[in-house]
Design an enzyme around this catalytic site. Structure first.
Site, short mmCIF file in Angstrom:
data_model
loop_
_atom_site.label_atom_id
_atom_site.label_comp_id
_atom_site.label_asym_id
_atom_site.label_seq_id
_atom_site.Cartn_x
_atom_site.Cartn_y
_atom_site.Cartn_z
N LEU A 408 0.86 -1.18 0.00
CA LEU A 408 0.00 0.00 0.00
C LEU A 408 0.89 1.23 0.00
CD1 LEU A 408 -2.67 -0.95 2.73
CD2 LEU A 408 -2.96 -1.06 0.25
N ASP A 409 0.46 2.29 -0.70
CA ASP A 409 1.20 3.56 -0.65
C ASP A 409 1.33 4.01 0.80
OD1 ASP A 409 1.45 3.65 -3.36
OD2 ASP A 409 -0.16 5.08 -3.69
N MET A 410 2.39 4.73 1.10
CA MET A 410 2.63 5.19 2.46
C MET A 410 1.42 5.93 3.02
SD MET A 410 5.72 7.58 3.96
CE MET A 410 5.07 9.14 3.33
N THR A 412 -1.70 5.64 2.21
CA THR A 412 -2.93 4.84 2.21
C THR A 412 -2.96 3.94 3.43
OG1 THR A 412 -2.94 4.84 -0.20
CG2 THR A 412 -4.32 3.21 0.89
#
Length: 561
Positions: A408-410, A412
């Protein structure tokens, strides 16, 4: 005030009570200081009333000309006598001009009348016309078509002749087989010699035909080569002159810093990944502002850049919204220009998750699912090692293999699937590859989405000049597809479910914000929308087949926004 430079703008608003920042703005990720916001607001008012500007920003339907939105910048400065004011700049040109009242000049003006650039540009244009004239000449095109026709006819004629000769060969073979039993040895020998002569004659005919057709082709190719030689000579001349002109321009762009040290574009970019400056480097607003400040010994206090006008087709730019400086063109330049100036901390070097922790929501011998908080890295980054991966590795020291099955993106938050052994990882990863795992995200959008459900199909690629930003690109982008369904709307917001069919970088963020998508950015999206306390995007649902039990596992997690 009379000794202040021409582009120095005094604040119209009373800013005497505003506290000055302790450090200069970090230009690649920032929250604008109050002084920058005031300067930007005054500049926007100025733009709204600047009626003599011959530039179509796409804000008034009745205006003609190509629509081009622009990035503008403001730099709050302090004069040697302590007077506080600001400078204004725009990126590139406005109305095909470099100079406009109320804005700082370019670092190098290539459009000066009778300039070396314009003179060489005329030479290049003349060469282009000569190339175009030769390439479009009727005899050149006719010769190309004639050559193609001769090649096609040659291939057909030779193929037909070979087919005929093959039939003749088969006939001779049949004659040999039948006559061998009927004729005496002496008579058959005479027949055999005649058949051999026929074979040699056929081969000779094929050779003569081939040479004749190849000579026709070679003659045309020689004529065409002479014409191409003239065109190639012009193209080489154009390339040499273009490269020389580009190098000339790179040398003319000389950038100052606070210590009055200068570097040109070639020196600044020689140690970067590409080794050479990208196109239009040095024409952005931020370098222009700092250059003018250093030229007139004005102290930089803070700065901000905002977009004015319609968004480009590929990028996501919102009218009046603040944006950071681009990394590809400006980062090396500003690295030199800001030497010796204390700036705010680079947020990318700060571990925002130091006081945060994930929550384990499912665990057995093979699989762990955690609820990752926003601003925690999934895997170690270049500058920050702390991540879900490093913490899981410490928490489960006997676990082997890659551990994380996806990321997951940081920014998110939400459900992250982890395998505690190699066998489980391979089994789960296969489900991701085959798209049999179901992932659902929940987001809060800044705006109202009219269509209640559907699909977004917009190809994406990385912005080479401004990583990690993504842009829409139908020529070179990778397919990106997202399913969505609106679950709740208010007067100004939309709560929505996303099912990413593909997994491109920033896919949901771009598909939400881009005008070809939902045209409603996710709340807190500092790249494609407006900054807030966090990115309002949460991985809320995960369904997968367990690697050992082969049973479906479904896990849900409600967002905290």
């Amino acid at each position: 005030m009379s000794n202040l430079p021409e582009a120095f703008i005094a604040f119209e608003s009373d800013v005497s009570a505003v506290v000055l920042p302790q450090a200069f703005t970090f230009p690649f990720q920032y929250e604008p200081h109050q002084l920058s916001k005031i300067a930007a607001a005054e500049t926007q008012t100025y733009l709204e009333n600047y009626t003599t500007l011959n530039h179509n920003f796409g804000l008034t339907p009745e205006q003609s000309g190509l629509v081009i939105g622009k990035m503008f910048g403001v730099l709050v400065v302090q004069a040697p006598d302590g007077t506080l004011g600001y400078l204004r700049a725009f990126s590139g040109k406005l109305g095909n001009e470099n100079h406009h009242i109320g804005f700082v000049p370019p670092i190098f003006d290539m459009l000066t009348k009778q300039s070396y650039f314009l003179q060489e540009e005329e030479v290049l244009n003349r060469i282009n016309k000569e190339i175009e004239s030769l390439s479009d000449a009727e005899n050149y095109k006719a010769l190309q078509q004639q050559l193609q026709q001769v090649i096609a006819e040659k291939e057909t004629a030779i193929a037909q002749k070979k087919a005929e000769l093959k039939c003749e060969k088969n006939t001779r073979k049949t004659i040999r087989e039948t006559q061998r039993k009927l004729l005496s040895a002496a008579a058959f020998e005479i027949l055999e010699q005649d058949l051999i002569k026929q074979s040699l004659r056929d081969k000779h005919e094929l050779k003569v035909l081939t040479e004749k057709l190849e000579n026709q082709q070679q003659q045309l190719e020689t004529e065409l080569a002479e014409m191409n030689q003239a065109i190639d000579a012009l193209k080489n001349e154009r390339k040499e002159k273009s490269n020389a002109l580009q190098d000339y321009l790179f040398h003319q762009y000389q950038f100052l810093n606070q210590a009055q040290e200068t570097k040109n574009l070639l020196d600044i970019f020689k140690n970067t990944v590409f080794g050479r400056p990208p196109a239009a480097a040095g024409d952005c607003a931020a370098p222009k502002l700092l250059q003018y400040a250093f030229q007139y010994h004005l102290k930089p206090i803070c700065m901000a850049e905002f977009w004015w006008g319609a968004s480009p087709k590929s990028e996501i730019r919102k009218h009046k919204q603040f944006y950071p400086a681009c990394t590809g063109k400006c980062e090396p330049i500003l690295g030199h220009m800001l030497q010796g100036i204390e700036t705010d901390k680079n947020p990318l070097l700060v571990n925002w998750a130091v006081d945060l922790d994930y929550k384990i929501v499912y665990q057995d011998e093979d699989v762990v699912v955690v609820n990752k908080p926003a601003e925690m890295l999934s895997v170690p980054g270049i500058n920050i090692q702390d991540s879900v991966y490093t913490r899981i590795k410490k928490q489960f020291p006997l676990a082997d293999g890659p551990l994380l099955v996806h990321r997951l993106d940081m920014s998110t938050s939400g459900l992250l699937l982890i395998a505690l052994n190699k066998k489980a990882h391979k089994f789960l990863q296969a489900q991701f590859i085959k798209h049999t795992i179901t992932k659902r995200y929940e987001a809060l959008l800044n705006g109202v989405v009219e269509q209640q459900e559907g699909y977004i199909d917009i190809p994406l690629r990385g912005d080479l000049d401004d990583r990690p930003r993504q842009i829409v690109c139908y020529n070179h982008g990778k397919a990106a597809r997202t399913q969505f369904k609106v679950i709740e709307t208010t007067q100004n917001t939309t709560r929505i479910h996303f099912w990413p069919i593909t997994g491109r970088t920033h896919q949901l963020r771009v598909h939400a914000s881009h005008h070809l998508g939902l045209n409603c950015p996710i709340f807190g999206d500092d790249l494609y929308g407006s900054k807030s306390n966090r990115l309002h995007l949460h991985a809320a649902y995960l369904k997968f087949v367990h690697p050992t039990t082969k049973q479906n596992i479904e896990i849900t997690s409600d967002p905290d926004f």
